[in-house]
Design a protein around this motif. Structure first.
Motif, mmCIF file in Angstrom:
data_model
loop_
_atom_site.group_PDB
_atom_site.id
_atom_site.type_symbol
_atom_site.label_atom_id
_atom_site.label_comp_id
_atom_site.label_asym_id
_atom_site.label_seq_id
_atom_site.Cartn_x
_atom_site.Cartn_y
_atom_site.Cartn_z
ATOM 1 N N ASN A 1 -21.812 -0.424 26.515
ATOM 2 C CA ASN A 1 -23.152 -0.584 25.952
ATOM 3 C C ASN A 1 -23.085 -1.505 24.743
ATOM 4 O OD1 ASN A 1 -25.147 1.536 27.349
ATOM 5 N ND2 ASN A 1 -23.123 2.472 27.176
ATOM 6 N N HIS A 2 -23.414 -2.760 24.960
ATOM 7 C CA HIS A 2 -23.279 -3.790 23.941
ATOM 8 C C HIS A 2 -24.118 -3.467 22.703
ATOM 9 C CE1 HIS A 2 -22.741 -7.735 22.166
ATOM 10 N NE2 HIS A 2 -24.059 -7.843 22.041
ATOM 11 N N GLY A 3 -23.495 -3.627 21.524
ATOM 12 C CA GLY A 3 -24.217 -3.421 20.279
ATOM 13 C C GLY A 3 -24.338 -1.976 19.852
ATOM 14 N N SER A 4 -23.715 -1.049 20.580
ATOM 15 C CA SER A 4 -23.794 0.357 20.211
ATOM 16 C C SER A 4 -22.899 0.638 19.005
ATOM 17 C CB SER A 4 -23.389 1.243 21.395
ATOM 18 O OG SER A 4 -22.151 0.837 21.931
ATOM 19 N N ARG A 5 -23.120 1.757 18.377
ATOM 20 C CA ARG A 5 -22.398 2.134 17.170
ATOM 21 C C ARG A 5 -21.617 3.417 17.411
ATOM 22 N NH1 ARG A 5 -25.267 4.828 11.970
ATOM 23 N NH2 ARG A 5 -23.405 5.232 10.708
ATOM 24 N N LEU A 6 -20.360 3.435 17.004
ATOM 25 C CA LEU A 6 -19.509 4.619 17.137
ATOM 26 C C LEU A 6 -19.334 5.288 15.780
ATOM 27 C CD1 LEU A 6 -17.529 6.508 18.601
ATOM 28 C CD2 LEU A 6 -15.732 4.805 18.186
ATOM 29 N N LEU A 7 -19.657 6.568 15.714
ATOM 30 C CA LEU A 7 -19.406 7.384 14.542
ATOM 31 C C LEU A 7 -18.271 8.341 14.888
ATOM 32 C CD1 LEU A 7 -20.312 8.302 11.669
ATOM 33 C CD2 LEU A 7 -21.780 9.975 12.823
ATOM 34 N N ALA A 8 -17.091 8.070 14.377
ATOM 35 C CA ALA A 8 -15.908 8.872 14.688
ATOM 36 C C ALA A 8 -15.653 9.871 13.570
ATOM 37 C CB ALA A 8 -14.698 7.961 14.868
ATOM 38 N N THR A 9 -15.533 11.138 13.923
ATOM 39 C CA THR A 9 -15.295 12.179 12.933
ATOM 40 C C THR A 9 -13.915 12.793 13.130
ATOM 41 O OG1 THR A 9 -16.215 13.990 14.267
ATOM 42 C CG2 THR A 9 -17.759 12.697 12.942
ATOM 43 N N GLN A 10 -13.510 13.587 12.152
ATOM 44 C CA GLN A 10 -12.213 14.246 12.214
ATOM 45 C C GLN A 10 -12.356 15.686 11.722
ATOM 46 O OE1 GLN A 10 -9.480 13.150 13.490
ATOM 47 N NE2 GLN A 10 -8.153 14.873 12.951
ATOM 48 N N GLY A 11 -11.863 16.629 12.537
ATOM 49 C CA GLY A 11 -11.848 18.024 12.125
ATOM 50 C C GLY A 11 -13.093 18.820 12.471
ATOM 51 N N LEU A 12 -14.011 18.237 13.236
ATOM 52 C CA LEU A 12 -15.250 18.938 13.582
ATOM 53 C C LEU A 12 -15.239 19.513 14.989
ATOM 54 C CD1 LEU A 12 -17.867 16.475 12.015
ATOM 55 C CD2 LEU A 12 -16.993 18.612 11.047
ATOM 56 N N GLY A 13 -14.371 19.020 15.851
ATOM 57 C CA GLY A 13 -14.294 19.541 17.199
ATOM 58 C C GLY A 13 -15.515 19.220 18.047
ATOM 59 N N HIS A 14 -15.741 20.050 19.057
ATOM 60 C CA HIS A 14 -16.779 19.756 20.047
ATOM 61 C C HIS A 14 -18.164 20.257 19.640
ATOM 62 C CE1 HIS A 14 -18.186 18.641 24.029
ATOM 63 N NE2 HIS A 14 -18.723 19.839 24.178
ATOM 64 N N ASN A 15 -18.239 21.369 18.907
ATOM 65 C CA ASN A 15 -19.538 21.958 18.588
ATOM 66 C C ASN A 15 -19.925 21.858 17.114
ATOM 67 O OD1 ASN A 15 -20.342 22.921 21.218
ATOM 68 N ND2 ASN A 15 -18.750 24.480 21.051
ATOM 69 N N ARG A 16 -18.952 21.985 16.216
ATOM 70 C CA ARG A 16 -19.311 21.933 14.794
ATOM 71 C C ARG A 16 -19.854 20.567 14.396
ATOM 72 N NH1 ARG A 16 -15.891 22.427 10.747
ATOM 73 N NH2 ARG A 16 -13.974 22.116 11.937
ATOM 74 N N ILE A 17 -19.579 19.558 15.188
ATOM 75 C CA ILE A 17 -20.107 18.221 14.917
ATOM 76 C C ILE A 17 -21.635 18.222 14.898
ATOM 77 C CG2 ILE A 17 -20.104 17.517 17.355
ATOM 78 C CD1 ILE A 17 -19.137 14.756 16.428
ATOM 79 N N LEU A 18 -22.260 19.194 15.580
ATOM 80 C CA LEU A 18 -23.719 19.273 15.633
ATOM 81 C C LEU A 18 -24.338 19.688 14.298
ATOM 82 C CD1 LEU A 18 -24.263 21.025 19.078
ATOM 83 C CD2 LEU A 18 -24.944 18.705 18.484
ATOM 84 N N THR A 19 -23.543 20.281 13.418
ATOM 85 C CA THR A 19 -24.101 20.801 12.169
ATOM 86 C C THR A 19 -23.529 20.111 10.938
ATOM 87 O OG1 THR A 19 -22.422 22.562 12.123
ATOM 88 C CG2 THR A 19 -24.513 23.065 13.205
#
Length: 305
Positions: free
Chosen positions: A253-271
């Motif tokens: 998907n050209h021009g998309s943006r990636l926000l890479a996190t660390q230590g949040l796992g699969h569900n805590r990333i939602l909060t």
């Protein structure tokens, strides 16, 4: 591995010893089965109590019709749709709901069939697509769609297939349905011959008449329409959907943006506050500015091997 999963795998492998097709026939009902819905977390209850509950009716995987519980907050003219993942429910988005309503958006979410308060025990991606279509008919074009995990894949497939959404956010999403079938094979431990029969049976059962359903169940083979900005949020340590899936979505998907996190796992990333801020920023972003591809790291990325 729990006893039920061990027994299921043994049953599939026993049938596979007689015929790969028999193995696939035993495995297929298990593929769309959903465990008992998770309860609403106490922190999410106040937000859910403020929702306006409604229902939509969709054909369902068996094409017999199924009622789906939907939830609405806010009354702004711009609608944002939130799509949960497998074994999830709408209440997981409660923090994002509050943020979006405070910004003046109408927020709509749902419990997919066999999830949350909706009935049933079986479902698949076709149900998410059915819900999107019903919500589009009710609310018109969406200002944005946000999908978590399986709901993120459904969102990508839906918008690529014609759902009218100005912006898309995926959080911890797989890039295509192939990963899900591969993970299912890994859980039950059946051989590749059964996997091949499973793909054929899957196509006939869920997508009759489609020459190659996997071509459009893929954000890689069928990316979003040009001009639909995409934010992809994913944690390096996600143990449910590997971080590499985010790279596959971004590359297609050209021009998309990636926000890479660390230590949040699969569900805590939602909060996570920083992730919520990024989602809000993306939803508010202007559409007439072509943003270059971007990668943002939150927290410390793991050291290279």
């Amino acid at each position: 591995m729990n006893l039920a999963l061990t027994a299921a795998g043994a049953s599939v492998r026993a049938a596979a010893a007689l015929s790969p097709r028999w193995g696939a026939a035993v495995a297929m009902p298990l593929f769309g089965y959903v465990a008992k819905p998770r309860p609403v977390h106490a922190d999410d209850e106040p937000t859910m109590l403020r929702a306006r509950p409604r229902t939509v009716r969709v054909p369902g995987v068996d094409r017999r019709g199924v009622d789906v519980d939907t939830y609405e907050w806010g009354d702004g003219p711009r609608t944002v749709v939130l799509s949960h993942g497998w074994n999830g429910r709408a209440s997981q988005f409660s923090m994002l709901v509050r943020e979006l309503v405070a910004e003046g958006y109408r927020v709509v979410s749902f419990d997919a069939p066999a999830h949350g308060a909706s009935g049933g025990r079986r479902t698949y991606l076709v149900d998410w697509l059915g819900v999107f279509a019903a919500l589009q008919e009710r609310h018109g074009a969406f200002e944005a769609m946000v999908g978590h995990s399986f709901g993120g894949l459904a969102t990508l497939v839906g918008v690529a297939g014609g759902v009218d959404a100005a912006r898309v956010v995926t959080i911890a999403a797989p890039a295509d349905a192939d990963l899900l079938l591969s993970q299912f094979q890994g859980m039950l431990g059946y051989p590749d011959a059964v996997a091949t029969s499973m793909r054929e049976l899957f196509a006939r059962r869920y997508f009759p008449g489609e020459a190659d359903p996997f071509a459009w169940l893929s954000s890689v083979r069928r990316p979003l329409p040009a001009g639909v900005p995409l934010l992809v949020a994913h944690d390096h340590g996600d143990r449910v959907v590997p971080f590499g899936e985010a790279g596959r979505i971004i590359a297609a998907n050209h021009g998309s943006r990636l926000l890479a996190t660390q230590g949040l796992g699969h569900n805590r990333i939602l909060t996570d506050d920083a992730v919520l801020d990024a989602v809000l920023g993306h939803v508010r972003s202007p559409l007439d500015v072509a943003a270059p591809a971007e990668v943002e790291e939150l927290g410390e990325a793991p050291a290279a091997a």
